[in-house]
Design an enzyme around this catalytic site. Structure first.
Site, mmCIF file in Angstrom:
data_model
loop_
_atom_site.group_PDB
_atom_site.id
_atom_site.type_symbol
_atom_site.label_atom_id
_atom_site.label_comp_id
_atom_site.label_asym_id
_atom_site.label_seq_id
_atom_site.Cartn_x
_atom_site.Cartn_y
_atom_site.Cartn_z
ATOM 1 C CD GLN A 44 26.340 16.777 11.285
ATOM 2 O OE1 GLN A 44 25.780 17.639 11.878
ATOM 3 N NE2 GLN A 44 27.380 16.274 11.185
ATOM 4 C CG HIS A 64 19.077 9.717 -2.080
ATOM 5 N ND1 HIS A 64 17.743 10.109 -1.657
ATOM 6 C CD2 HIS A 64 19.475 9.105 -1.052
ATOM 7 C CE1 HIS A 64 17.594 9.540 -0.458
ATOM 8 N NE2 HIS A 64 18.747 8.902 0.301
ATOM 9 C CG ASP A 77 18.851 7.283 2.732
ATOM 10 O OD1 ASP A 77 19.075 8.479 2.696
ATOM 11 O OD2 ASP A 77 18.719 6.367 1.905
ATOM 12 N NE ARG A 102 23.683 24.164 17.731
ATOM 13 C CZ ARG A 102 24.762 24.506 16.796
ATOM 14 N NH1 ARG A 102 26.014 24.188 16.958
ATOM 15 N NH2 ARG A 102 24.299 25.048 15.562
ATOM 16 C CG HIS A 147 23.117 21.994 11.837
ATOM 17 N ND1 HIS A 147 23.620 22.257 12.973
ATOM 18 C CD2 HIS A 147 24.228 21.629 11.153
ATOM 19 C CE1 HIS A 147 24.774 22.160 13.040
ATOM 20 N NE2 HIS A 147 25.366 21.288 11.735
ATOM 21 C CG ASN A 191 25.514 25.316 12.442
ATOM 22 O OD1 ASN A 191 25.920 25.463 13.541
ATOM 23 N ND2 ASN A 191 26.171 24.618 11.642
ATOM 24 C CD GLU A 192 29.612 25.519 11.257
ATOM 25 O OE1 GLU A 192 30.428 25.103 12.230
ATOM 26 O OE2 GLU A 192 29.621 24.588 10.280
ATOM 27 C CG ASN A 333 29.464 26.135 15.578
ATOM 28 O OD1 ASN A 333 29.061 26.367 16.814
ATOM 29 N ND2 ASN A 333 28.523 25.913 14.658
ATOM 30 C CE1 TYR A 335 34.595 20.895 15.754
ATOM 31 C CE2 TYR A 335 33.554 22.544 14.577
ATOM 32 C CZ TYR A 335 33.362 21.536 15.251
ATOM 33 O OH TYR A 335 32.092 21.020 15.607
ATOM 34 C CD GLU A 404 28.781 22.667 15.462
ATOM 35 O OE1 GLU A 404 30.014 22.432 14.754
ATOM 36 O OE2 GLU A 404 27.733 22.888 14.685
#
Length: 510
Positions: A44, A64, A77, A102, A147, A191-192, A333, A335, A404
């Site tokens: 990210q 891509h 990219d 993190r 991740h 992660n997740e 995490n 939300y 998170e």
């Protein structure tokens, strides 16, 4: 139609009384020793997607080959160009006053062949530089091994659906422990799991878009739990005695609330929690096996659909013992929240298996939970409180760190909605602590705007805005950055504190 209207009216009545427990205090103190951090992930923010020996990940492959599978046809990219701008990122950590940061290691950057026969020295140097720069200012690194940016070469071999990934991941983890473990005290394996398996293997929402519903997602689940456990045991046996750190998996959990007070909907909400996150939590923090309702439901439906065995691959007694207890902390995490009711309108789909059909529930949001323009996060702080309470009650009050939490906004520096959301969720967290939950740390997602997977750069989670039109990828603090800095400086939550947006200049805090 009548049922839908009735459900909505009952839900509104039900939710109207759901508030965080402790609204009477304007200023609340965090416990002594409570830690604050922020987070990002390699694909990210790093950019440099093919520099210095790095090979392609599944997200390189997706963006891509099918760029407009991403909302704005973008990719990672360059992203935030943190591969070249890591010193500015550490400066931001100092400006905020973070106790920890993190970040994740890119598997295809560290091991370009995917295997330990070729350890990329440029990648070792890059991650060493970040870690050492942080430690100069007493900022602790929390490192995630995986991740979501799986090497494409491994996906070509089946990825998380191939049981050999247990050993592949173990080999990768061992290299990371060898290279960085003398300075890293907090290791996160994966992660997740839910997003990896359900959205990437059972559906086509995230890379690698396998989309074999009700089968590939469950293959992924078993292999992922075993791969995590492999990395845990490697660290525990080979590295913990000399390095003395902690290692744990990172869960994502949406809270599912019954839409009505009916027993049917209460049970539906419980099952939604078990199917979406309990299936990964229970094997490690519970019995060592999947939740009973998940095992029973999928086995029964699999038999009705003509399968010779359950689509949820069985864990042997030896595997149950291997998995149980393999997490030093409960990393969470979170939300948002969803309302849930039993799906009675759609008959059992015996010919076409899927996770949704196995779960047998409908999940939805209420319009009044919306604050701002975020299409991803609805603000429901009481759901956070209920989730933390359930974890305490069901899993013997484990030590929790929030890895998170946050919300997205559009571009712009005055992010009032994010400020409101952080206050609400931290207030709910303090309610849970007051009730006895052992919560030790909180991580704001995210430190920087970043490539937000299928949303590209259209949803911004950053405390700092990133100017993607600038070659320098200029980082500028938002109003929420000033709120977070004040919380970290005072170790208190003042529900009435408002940063002065006319003088938003952040000084270095460390």
């Amino acid at each position: 139609m009548l049922r839908n209207v009735t459900l909505l009216l009952l839900a509104i009545a039900h939710i109207s009384c759901q508030v965080t427990k402790n609204v009477r205090q304007d200023v609340r103190k965090f416990p002594d020793g409570f830690l604050f951090g922020s987070a990002t992930a390699s694909y990210q923010i790093e950019g440099a997607w093919d520099e210095d020996g790095k090979t392609a990940s599944i997200w390189d492959e997706l963006t891509h080959n099918d760029p407009c599978a991403i909302r704005d046809c973008s990719n990672g990219d360059i992203a935030d160009d943190s591969y070249h701008l890591y010193k500015r990122d550490v400066e931001i950590m100092r400006e905020l006053g973070l106790d920890f940061y993190r970040f994740s290691i890119s598997w295809p950057r560290l091991l370009p062949s995917s295997f330990p026969d070729n350890i990329n020295q440029a990648a070792v140097d890059y991650y060493n530089n970040i870690i050492n720069e942080m430690l100069k200012y007493n900022i602790q690194p929390m490192v995630t091994l995986y991740h979501w940016d799986l090497p494409q070469k491994l996906q070509d071999l089946g990825g998380w659906a191939n049981p050999n990934i247990v050993d592949w991941f173990g080999d990768y983890a061992r290299v990371a422990f060898q290279m960085f473990g003398d300075r890293v005290q907090y290791w996160m394996t994966i992660n997740e799991p839910y997003q990896i398996c359900y959205e990437g293997y059972g559906d086509d929402y995230k890379a690698p878009r396998v989309n074999i519903k009700g089968i590939a997602d469950y293959m992924c689940a078993k292999n992922l739990l075993l791969a995590h456990s492999k990395a845990y045991h490697i660290y525990d046996q080979e590295f913990r005695p000399s390095q003395g750190g902690s290692i744990f998996i990172v869960y994502s959990a949406t809270w599912h609330e019954p839409a009505t007070d009916s027993e049917n909907d209460i049970q539906a909400a419980e099952e939604a929690n078990q199917f979406t996150w309990g299936v990964y939590v229970h094997p490690i923090f519970g019995s060592g096996d999947y939740p009973p309702i998940v095992k029973e439901r999928i086995a029964r439906k699999s038999a009705q659909q003509g399968f010779s065995r359950s689509r949820l691959l069985e864990l042997s007694p030896e595997e149950v013992e291997y998995i149980r207890g393999t997490s030093d902390l409960f990393a969470l995490n979170h939300y948002t929240t969803r309302l849930t009711y039993r799906n009675e309108s759609v008959p059992g789909s015996f010919e076409i298996p899927s996770f949704e059909d196995d779960m047998e529930v409908i999940r939805y949001f209420l319009d009044e939970w919306q604050i701002g323009e975020s299409t991803m996060v609805k603000s429901v702080p009481w759901g956070f409180y209920k989730l933390l309470t359930k974890i305490r009650e069901d899993y013997n009050n484990p030590t929790i760190i929030i890895t998170e939490n946050g919300m997205s906004t559009s571009a712009g520096l005055v992010d009032e909605d994010r400020v409101i959301n952080y206050k609400r969720y931290l207030n709910a967290l303090l309610d849970a602590i007051e009730d006895g939950s052992d919560i030790r740390a909180y991580t704001a997602w995210s430190m920087l705007d970043n490539f937000e997977w299928r949303f590209g750069y259209t949803e911004r989670f950053g405390l700092y805005e990133v100017d993607y039109e600038s070659p320098e990828r200029t980082r500028t603090p938002r109003k929420s950055a000033f709120l977070y800095k004040e919380i970290l400086r005072t170790r208190t939550l003042d529900m009435n504190y408002e940063p002065d947006t006319d003088v938003m200049v952040i000084d270095v805090g460390h």
